[in-house]
Write an enzyme that holds these catalytic residues in place. Structure first.
Site, PDB file in Angstrom:
ATOM      1  N   CYS A 176       0.802  -1.226   0.000  1.00  0.00           N
ATOM      2  CA  CYS A 176       0.000   0.000   0.000  1.00  0.00           C
ATOM      3  C   CYS A 176       0.835   1.277   0.000  1.00  0.00           C
ATOM      4  CB  CYS A 176      -0.956  -0.004   1.172  1.00  0.00           C
ATOM      5  SG  CYS A 176      -2.008  -1.474   1.227  1.00  0.00           S
ATOM      6  N   HIS A 178      -2.965   6.812   2.167  1.00  0.00           N
ATOM      7  CA  HIS A 178      -3.485   5.548   1.647  1.00  0.00           C
ATOM      8  C   HIS A 178      -4.881   5.326   2.200  1.00  0.00           C
ATOM      9  CE1 HIS A 178      -4.281   1.405   0.988  1.00  0.00           C
ATOM     10  NE2 HIS A 178      -4.003   1.040   2.224  1.00  0.00           N
ATOM     11  N   ASN A 220     -10.409  -0.058  -0.377  1.00  0.00           N
ATOM     12  CA  ASN A 220      -8.949  -0.041  -0.233  1.00  0.00           C
ATOM     13  C   ASN A 220      -8.331  -0.662  -1.480  1.00  0.00           C
ATOM     14  OD1 ASN A 220      -6.259  -0.757   0.362  1.00  0.00           O
ATOM     15  ND2 ASN A 220      -6.684  -1.139   2.508  1.00  0.00           N
TER      16      ASN A 220
END
Length: 328
Positions: free
Chosen positions: A125, A254, A284
């Site tokens: 990520c 993120h 996500n």
């Protein structure tokens, strides 16, 4: 073989900047209500814990490379450059279908970029922040003139759709940026120094065991780590860029979990900064989440050109990184 144009380093290394951005999301929208038909959950439970209302999921035959090409093509078109102007392609991803061939070379070929340097980068990520720093360094060192940086993920193919702890969170998409030299030295660097690091002792908190496994996440442990360890990284990135957090126009972390995003934002000390909350409708998307959120905010005109923006990536590994950029 295409040669890389040499930069004149005699006058000092050039700074790097983001020239343009582009994003792509699959067409299929998966709502919380749909997920609730597969696992024991409901819309209110998902919203209260991770802040997600819906997410985009790729078609079965849609690959990481397909999404990277779509986002990269948009960024390249918006940059005003041609494919011949790109010397290096970096794709940040942790969800490729296979490790060989690399995604970057496929993306380059499909976009008509001839013989660039091309490599994939896996920092999960934090991948986009790592790739952006690598692109900036390449421009400043004279290794490349213009770099295409892409974050692309197909997390849906690594999810156990009967596991409530993960299937509600992860999604698919891609975001891209074209990075090149700063043409006006008086404007200062467009990409500030990266602050990055890792916590390998926590590698077992987010992982995929092998190619026959699904993604595993120890949610509470990751939540506690992210909400306590990351705001100093964000503040240091501002310090190294010579920016007071009070000067930030936006904060693009993120898109891991809405509660994590809001907790970090409070601790940075930039109440005036617009905080990206793309997770609400995108889920996500790992390395794609930062460029995807940033490209949408710019498209909506929410951040003025030339404004300072803080990026902060973090996730599996565990790795983290961030930098202040000036938006194009």
């Amino acid at each position: 073989m295409k040669g890389v144009p040499m930069l004149n380093l005699a006058d000092g290394a050039p700074s790097a900047r983001i020239i343009a951005l582009g994003g792509y999301q699959p067409t299929r929208v998966v709502t919380n209500d749909e997920i609730a038909t597969k696992v024991d959950t409901n819309d209110e439970w998902i919203r209260s814990r991770v802040g997600i209302e819906s997410r985009r999921i790729a078609a079965p035959d849609e690959t990481v490379a397909d999404m990277a090409v779509a986002a990269g093509g948009k960024a390249l078109a918006a940059s005003g450059l041609s494919a011949a102007d790109i010397d290096l392609v970096i794709v940040a991803t942790c969800t490729t279908e296979a490790s060989i061939p690399n995604t970057a070379a496929q993306v380059s070929d499909r976009l008509g970029i001839s013989a660039p340097g091309a490599y994939d980068l896996n920092a999960a990520c934090a991948g986009f922040c790592y790739a952006l720093a690598s692109a900036s360094d390449a421009v400043r060192a004279g290794t490349a003139r213009n770099v295409l940086v892409v974050g692309a993920e197909k997390l849906s193919q690594w999810i156990d759709w009967t596991d409530r702890s993960t299937c509600i969170i992860f999604a698919d998409g891609a975001g891209a940026a074209v990075v090149g030299p700063v043409t006006d030295p008086a404007a200062g660097p467009g990409i500030g120094p990266v602050v990055w690091g890792s916590a390998g002792e926590m590698a077992d908190k987010i992982y995929i065991k092998d190619r026959n496994s699904f993604i595993f996440q120890e949610g509470q442990t990751v939540f506690r780590w992210a909400t306590t360890a990351l705001h100093p990284v964000a503040k240091l990135a501002c310090e190294r860029a010579g920016i007071d957090p009070a000067e930030l126009a936006a904060f693009i972390p993120h898109q891991a979990n809405l509660r994590i995003i809001e907790a970090i934002a409070r601790k940075i000390g930039a109440p005036q900064a617009l905080v990206a909350k793309d997770i609400v409708t995108s889920g996500n998307t790992s390395s794609a989440s930062i460029p995807l959120a940033l490209s949408k905010m710019l498209e909506r005109g929410e951040i003025p050109s030339g404004a300072p923006v803080l990026l902060l990536g973090f996730g599996g590994g565990i790795v983290y990184g961030g930098q202040v950029i000036t938006v194009p």
